[in-house]
Scaffold this active site. Structure first.
Site, PDB file in Angstrom:
ATOM      1  N   ASN A 138     -46.903  21.187  -9.235  1.00 38.56           N
ATOM      2  CA  ASN A 138     -46.397  19.849  -8.934  1.00 38.56           C
ATOM      3  C   ASN A 138     -44.992  20.026  -8.346  1.00 38.56           C
ATOM      4  O   ASN A 138     -43.997  20.011  -9.074  1.00 38.56           O
ATOM      5  CB  ASN A 138     -46.370  19.036 -10.233  1.00 38.56           C
ATOM      6  CG  ASN A 138     -45.954  17.602 -10.020  1.00 38.56           C
ATOM      7  OD1 ASN A 138     -45.327  17.274  -9.017  1.00 38.56           O
ATOM      8  ND2 ASN A 138     -46.276  16.748 -10.964  1.00 38.56           N
ATOM      9  N   ILE A 139     -44.931  20.209  -7.051  1.00 39.78           N
ATOM     10  CA  ILE A 139     -43.655  20.546  -6.409  1.00 39.78           C
ATOM     11  C   ILE A 139     -42.626  19.402  -6.519  1.00 39.78           C
ATOM     12  O   ILE A 139     -41.454  19.666  -6.796  1.00 39.78           O
ATOM     13  CB  ILE A 139     -43.877  20.983  -4.941  1.00 39.78           C
ATOM     14  CG1 ILE A 139     -44.653  22.307  -4.917  1.00 39.78           C
ATOM     15  CG2 ILE A 139     -42.568  21.132  -4.173  1.00 39.78           C
ATOM     16  CD1 ILE A 139     -43.937  23.491  -5.505  1.00 39.78           C
ATOM     17  N   GLN A 173     -44.195  26.419 -11.600  1.00 42.55           N
ATOM     18  CA  GLN A 173     -43.338  26.413 -10.406  1.00 42.55           C
ATOM     19  C   GLN A 173     -44.082  25.896  -9.181  1.00 42.55           C
ATOM     20  O   GLN A 173     -43.461  25.557  -8.186  1.00 42.55           O
ATOM     21  CB  GLN A 173     -42.859  27.833 -10.085  1.00 42.55           C
ATOM     22  CG  GLN A 173     -41.807  28.355 -11.020  1.00 42.55           C
ATOM     23  CD  GLN A 173     -41.635  29.858 -10.887  1.00 42.55           C
ATOM     24  OE1 GLN A 173     -42.446  30.543 -10.276  1.00 42.55           O
ATOM     25  NE2 GLN A 173     -40.578  30.377 -11.461  1.00 42.55           N
ATOM     26  N   ASN A 174     -45.416  25.889  -9.248  1.00 41.42           N
ATOM     27  CA  ASN A 174     -46.164  25.650  -8.013  1.00 41.42           C
ATOM     28  C   ASN A 174     -47.168  24.509  -8.020  1.00 41.42           C
ATOM     29  O   ASN A 174     -47.658  24.138  -6.960  1.00 41.42           O
ATOM     30  CB  ASN A 174     -46.901  26.941  -7.609  1.00 41.42           C
ATOM     31  CG  ASN A 174     -45.916  28.001  -7.221  1.00 41.42           C
ATOM     32  OD1 ASN A 174     -45.314  27.942  -6.169  1.00 41.42           O
ATOM     33  ND2 ASN A 174     -45.699  28.973  -8.100  1.00 41.42           N
ATOM     34  N   HIS A 219     -41.204  19.683 -10.006  1.00 41.41           N
ATOM     35  CA  HIS A 219     -40.504  20.967 -10.171  1.00 41.41           C
ATOM     36  C   HIS A 219     -39.161  20.947  -9.433  1.00 41.41           C
ATOM     37  O   HIS A 219     -38.137  21.382  -9.964  1.00 41.41           O
ATOM     38  CB  HIS A 219     -41.395  22.103  -9.667  1.00 41.41           C
ATOM     39  CG  HIS A 219     -40.719  23.430  -9.651  1.00 41.41           C
ATOM     40  ND1 HIS A 219     -40.283  24.053 -10.801  1.00 41.41           N
ATOM     41  CD2 HIS A 219     -40.369  24.252  -8.627  1.00 41.41           C
ATOM     42  CE1 HIS A 219     -39.709  25.197 -10.479  1.00 41.41           C
ATOM     43  NE2 HIS A 219     -39.737  25.346  -9.169  1.00 41.41           N
ATOM     44  N   HIS A 252     -44.497  13.214 -20.867  1.00 43.97           N
ATOM     45  CA  HIS A 252     -45.952  13.268 -21.007  1.00 43.97           C
ATOM     46  C   HIS A 252     -46.397  12.404 -22.196  1.00 43.97           C
ATOM     47  O   HIS A 252     -47.360  11.648 -22.109  1.00 43.97           O
ATOM     48  CB  HIS A 252     -46.417  14.717 -21.208  1.00 43.97           C
ATOM     49  CG  HIS A 252     -46.557  15.467 -19.921  1.00 43.97           C
ATOM     50  ND1 HIS A 252     -45.505  16.065 -19.284  1.00 43.97           N
ATOM     51  CD2 HIS A 252     -47.629  15.700 -19.130  1.00 43.97           C
ATOM     52  CE1 HIS A 252     -45.922  16.645 -18.181  1.00 43.97           C
ATOM     53  NE2 HIS A 252     -47.214  16.437 -18.052  1.00 43.97           N
ATOM     54  N   TYR A 277     -60.259   5.846 -30.951  1.00 40.67           N
ATOM     55  CA  TYR A 277     -61.508   5.213 -31.388  1.00 40.67           C
ATOM     56  C   TYR A 277     -61.469   4.903 -32.878  1.00 40.67           C
ATOM     57  O   TYR A 277     -61.912   3.856 -33.316  1.00 40.67           O
ATOM     58  CB  TYR A 277     -62.704   6.121 -31.069  1.00 40.67           C
ATOM     59  CG  TYR A 277     -63.324   5.790 -29.740  1.00 40.67           C
ATOM     60  CD1 TYR A 277     -64.488   5.023 -29.650  1.00 40.67           C
ATOM     61  CD2 TYR A 277     -62.727   6.211 -28.565  1.00 40.67           C
ATOM     62  CE1 TYR A 277     -65.036   4.688 -28.431  1.00 40.67           C
ATOM     63  CE2 TYR A 277     -63.265   5.895 -27.339  1.00 40.67           C
ATOM     64  CZ  TYR A 277     -64.416   5.133 -27.268  1.00 40.67           C
ATOM     65  OH  TYR A 277     -64.942   4.807 -26.059  1.00 40.67           O
TER      66      TYR A 277
HETATM   67  C1  LIG Z   1     -38.061  25.081 -16.079  1.00 36.39           C
HETATM   68  C2  LIG Z   1     -38.291  25.361 -14.601  1.00 36.39           C
HETATM   69  C3  LIG Z   1     -37.483  24.395 -13.763  1.00 36.39           C
HETATM   70  C4  LIG Z   1     -37.861  26.783 -14.348  1.00 36.39           C
HETATM   71  O1  LIG Z   1     -38.091  27.088 -13.003  1.00 36.39           O
HETATM   72  P1  LIG Z   1     -38.055  28.626 -12.513  1.00 36.39           P
HETATM   73  O2  LIG Z   1     -38.345  28.608 -11.067  1.00 36.39           O
HETATM   74  O3  LIG Z   1     -38.958  29.412 -13.389  1.00 36.39           O
HETATM   75  O4  LIG Z   1     -36.551  29.037 -12.819  1.00 36.39           O
HETATM   76  P2  LIG Z   1     -35.764  30.366 -12.415  1.00 36.39           P
HETATM   77  O5  LIG Z   1     -34.972  30.795 -13.590  1.00 36.39           O
HETATM   78  O6  LIG Z   1     -36.717  31.342 -11.819  1.00 36.39           O
HETATM   79  O7  LIG Z   1     -34.686  29.906 -11.309  1.00 36.39           O
HETATM   80  C5  LIG Z   1     -34.898  28.898 -10.421  1.00 36.39           C
HETATM   81  C6  LIG Z   1     -33.685  28.726  -9.543  1.00 36.39           C
HETATM   82  O8  LIG Z   1     -32.495  28.690 -10.323  1.00 36.39           O
HETATM   83  C7  LIG Z   1     -31.552  29.635  -9.795  1.00 36.39           C
HETATM   84  N1  LIG Z   1     -30.754  30.180 -10.890  1.00 36.39           N
HETATM   85  C8  LIG Z   1     -31.144  31.063 -11.840  1.00 36.39           C
HETATM   86  N2  LIG Z   1     -30.107  31.317 -12.673  1.00 36.39           N
HETATM   87  C9  LIG Z   1     -29.046  30.598 -12.214  1.00 36.39           C
HETATM   88  C10 LIG Z   1     -27.696  30.419 -12.637  1.00 36.39           C
HETATM   89  N3  LIG Z   1     -27.234  31.032 -13.709  1.00 36.39           N
HETATM   90  N4  LIG Z   1     -26.910  29.573 -11.938  1.00 36.39           N
HETATM   91  C11 LIG Z   1     -27.363  28.917 -10.864  1.00 36.39           C
HETATM   92  N5  LIG Z   1     -28.634  29.027 -10.404  1.00 36.39           N
HETATM   93  C12 LIG Z   1     -29.461  29.857 -11.067  1.00 36.39           C
HETATM   94  C13 LIG Z   1     -32.416  30.708  -9.171  1.00 36.39           C
HETATM   95  O9  LIG Z   1     -31.701  31.399  -8.181  1.00 36.39           O
HETATM   96  C14 LIG Z   1     -33.509  29.883  -8.561  1.00 36.39           C
HETATM   97  O10 LIG Z   1     -33.039  29.314  -7.348  1.00 36.39           O
HETATM   98  P3  LIG Z   1     -34.015  29.009  -6.097  1.00 36.39           P
HETATM   99  O11 LIG Z   1     -35.004  27.972  -6.595  1.00 36.39           O
HETATM  100  O12 LIG Z   1     -33.106  28.469  -5.073  1.00 36.39           O
HETATM  101  O13 LIG Z   1     -34.669  30.299  -5.775  1.00 36.39           O
HETATM  102  C15 LIG Z   1     -39.806  25.241 -14.227  1.00 36.39           C
HETATM  103  O14 LIG Z   1     -40.568  26.042 -15.046  1.00 36.39           O
HETATM  104  C16 LIG Z   1     -40.301  23.818 -14.307  1.00 36.39           C
HETATM  105  O15 LIG Z   1     -40.198  23.076 -13.363  1.00 36.39           O
HETATM  106  N6  LIG Z   1     -40.896  23.439 -15.480  1.00 36.39           N
HETATM  107  C17 LIG Z   1     -41.320  22.094 -15.767  1.00 36.39           C
HETATM  108  C18 LIG Z   1     -42.432  21.697 -14.903  1.00 36.39           C
HETATM  109  C19 LIG Z   1     -43.045  20.427 -15.357  1.00 36.39           C
HETATM  110  O16 LIG Z   1     -42.836  19.950 -16.414  1.00 36.39           O
HETATM  111  N7  LIG Z   1     -43.861  19.869 -14.531  1.00 36.39           N
HETATM  112  C20 LIG Z   1     -44.544  18.686 -14.855  1.00 36.39           C
HETATM  113  C21 LIG Z   1     -45.705  18.604 -14.010  1.00 36.39           C
HETATM  114  S1  LIG Z   1     -46.818  17.353 -14.518  1.00 36.39           S
END
Ligand SMILES: CC(C)(COP(=O)(O)OP(=O)(O)OC[C@H]1O[C@@H](n2cnc3c(N)ncnc32)[C@H](O)[C@@H]1OP(=O)(O)O)[C@@H](O)C(=O)NCCC(=O)NCCS
Length: 500
Positions: free
Chosen positions: A380-381, A377-378, A384, A417, A479
């Site tokens: 790569n904003i 969640q934190n 995310h 990836h 390699y």
């Molecule tokens: C999968 C992913 C998106 C989940 O995110 P999360 O923050 O754990 O998800 P949560 O279930 O806690 O909920 C997030 C949001 O959805 C909302 N939500 C939850 N259930 C909901 C529902 N049924 N309906 C609508 N919204 C809902 C929450 O209120 C929350 O909202 P907010 O962001 O406004 O506070 C996150 O883990 C992610 O980004 N993963 C991939 C990251 C990635 O691959 N990065 C690559 C970097 S190289």
């Protein structure tokens, strides 16, 4: 000169003063009452006070815990942190010297150029990036047609599907068919195309939402017969009025979004007041310095360890494989941290400052993650935010469960990836894909069984050990595929050298 450590008069008088002050504060009477309230001050007068003073001067103990005991409420470990840093510097200095003695200077700036170009007259990766402009123009043209009502929503969606599919497939075909493109050049080009895919997907969604909102508003206005000039966007307050749909569908706006350090489109991004030259130059300096450092450390530190790991990997010598893996973990992690700072802090802030892009939250405190979920969640904003806004929440709204939606996001992330690694290396091994997918059970395990510092240590361990495993797998396979012969000669000597 007074030696402050020598037991001279200064020290003696200070010691006496400390003892005296301690005796005033602490009761030295034996008994339960004294033990019950050790810090309660005594009120003594006259003769009694003098007697107490005399006996207090002889006592040197009070009721107290040892500093390292958790009950002592002592929390200042700054010195220990400094000690860790000094030890880290010393042990790395030793490693650095050992590396220099063993391999000599391996840093070669000319070799870096060859990573990008095979032939100085052929720049396929750069050409691929230039061609990507076509897809931006197609998206903008489609949006304009949709806004004017010249094409239906269905036709618009079809054009987008074709455009986005070509964005993903076209560079793959070029990389696989064109031998003159290097792996590094191909990875950069594919990175640009992936970012463009995510941006144009967001562009499509936000413009559709704006259209739907505008249509809903128009329906409401026609029903209530209210005057459109009463809307807040048309108020003349002297402040530059925000852009409203379809006024955003300009070349300038589209390209601002393409270059802005975000993957989520908005009609009106928050903007900073001006460009701070000092800030901009500092970020530029960091970018240049850290890129050099990344390249230098890779050539001098990573490559020799990877080379020396090939033989144990081929022979499936597990003890040596583990030793090489742990050896690789340190430079790999250091490089990853440098990459994080140079990309998410220096480069993104540099671009944001240049474009006066106001939202600088590119990362949050992932280093304090006590769960894997918190890390994703934190760290790569931009990614995310895109996942939440354009994939995760739409899935939830359509009734998919939380676990299914999270798995779908991680599956897509795993696909990208793998796409970014396998295509440039021209081999399909699924190590990156599996690494990303393994985050789901890992997140469950850490969340279920580990808390606080243990959870934080688990996150760090997964980063420090997980990445070099994937690196070794890919490099080994690469390699073996491309350099089998030269490998067997070179590695035999390396292996013998480093066997000690
Ligand atoms: C999968 C992913 C998106 C989940 O995110 P999360 O923050 O754990 O998800 P949560 O279930 O806690 O909920 C997030 C949001 O959805 C909302 N939500 C939850 N259930 C909901 C529902 N049924 N309906 C609508 N919204 C809902 C929450 O209120 C929350 O909202 P907010 O962001 O406004 O506070 C996150 O883990 C992610 O980004 N993963 C991939 C990251 C990635 O691959 N990065 C690559 C970097 S190289």
């Amino acid at each position: 000169m007074i030696d402050r450590d020598a037991p001279g008069p200064v020290t003696r008088s200070r010691r006496r003063a400390t003892i005296t002050s301690a005796t005033v504060k602490l009761p030295r009477t034996s008994g339960a009452s004294a033990r019950e309230s050790p810090t309660k001050s005594l009120q003594v007068t006259g003769e009694g006070k003098r007697k107490d003073d005399r006996s207090d001067r002889m006592s040197c103990h009070k009721l107290q815990e040892s500093m390292l005991s958790s009950a002592s409420s002592f929390r200042n470990y700054r010195g220990i942190l400094n000690w860790c840093v000094v030890m880290l510097v010393l042990s790395n200095a030793r490693l650095f010297l050992e590396n220099l003695l063993r391999y000599g200077v391996l840093v070669d700036p000319i070799q870096v150029v060859s990573l990008f170009l095979k032939d100085p007259y052929s720049w396929p990766a750069a050409c691929l990036v230039i061609v990507s402009n076509v897809f931006i123009l197609v998206a903008l043209y489609t949006e304009r047609q949709l806004a004017m009502g010249s094409i239906s929503e269905k036709v618009g969606l079809l054009i987008y599907v074709i455009n986005l599919t070509i964005i993903l497939c076209f560079p793959v075909v070029v990389v696989l068919k064109l031998p003159s493109i290097t792996s590094v050049g191909a990875a950069l080009a594919l990175g640009v195309y992936t970012v463009l895919f995510l941006k144009l997907y967001s562009y499509k969604d936000v413009n559709r939402w704006s259209r739907e909102r505008a249509q809903a508003k128009a329906r409401m206005l026609s029903r209530s017969l209210s005057c459109p000039s009463a809307s807040p966007s048309s108020s003349c307050s002297g402040v530059q009025s925000p852009v409203s749909y379809p006024g955003n569908l300009s070349l300038r706006d589209a390209y601002y979004f393409v270059f802005a350090p975000t993957l989520c489109y908005e009609l009106n991004f928050p903007r900073s007041e001006g460009i701070r030259m000092g800030f901009l130059l500092r970020r530029l300096f960091e970018m240049l310095l850290l890129t050099q450092l990344l390249v230098g450390l890779t050539q001098q530190w990573m490559v020799p360890i990877i080379r020396s790991s090939m033989k144990p990997l081929q022979e499936m010598d597990y003890t040596r494989m583990t030793e090489r893996l742990l050896r690789l973990a340190v430079p790999n992690h250091l490089l990853w941290l440098i990459f994080f700072y140079s990309f998410f802090h220096s480069s993104m802030n540099f671009v944001a400052e240049l474009l006066r892009f106001g939202d600088r939250e590119f990362y949050r405190d992932w280093w304090n993650s006590e769960t894997i979920t918190y890390f994703w969640q934190n760290w790569n904003i931009p990614v995310h935010r895109w996942c939440l806004r354009h994939f995760y929440k739409p899935l939830l709204r359509r009734g998919a469960g939380r676990l299914l939606s999270q798995s779908a996001v991680f599956f897509t992330s795993a696909f990208f990836h793998e796409y970014l690694v396998s295509v440039p290396l021209r081999m399909f091994r699924l190590w990156a894909f599996m690494g990303m997918m393994s985050q789901i059970p890992l997140a469950w395990f850490v969340g279920r069984f580990l808390r606080g510092n243990y959870g934080n240590a688990a996150v760090w361990l997964s980063l420090i050990i997980g990445q070099p495993i994937a690196v070794l797998m890919y490099v080994h396979d690469y390699y073996v595929m491309h350099h089998q012969e030269e490998l067997s000669i070179a590695e035999a000597s390396h292996y013998e050298q480093t066997r000690i």
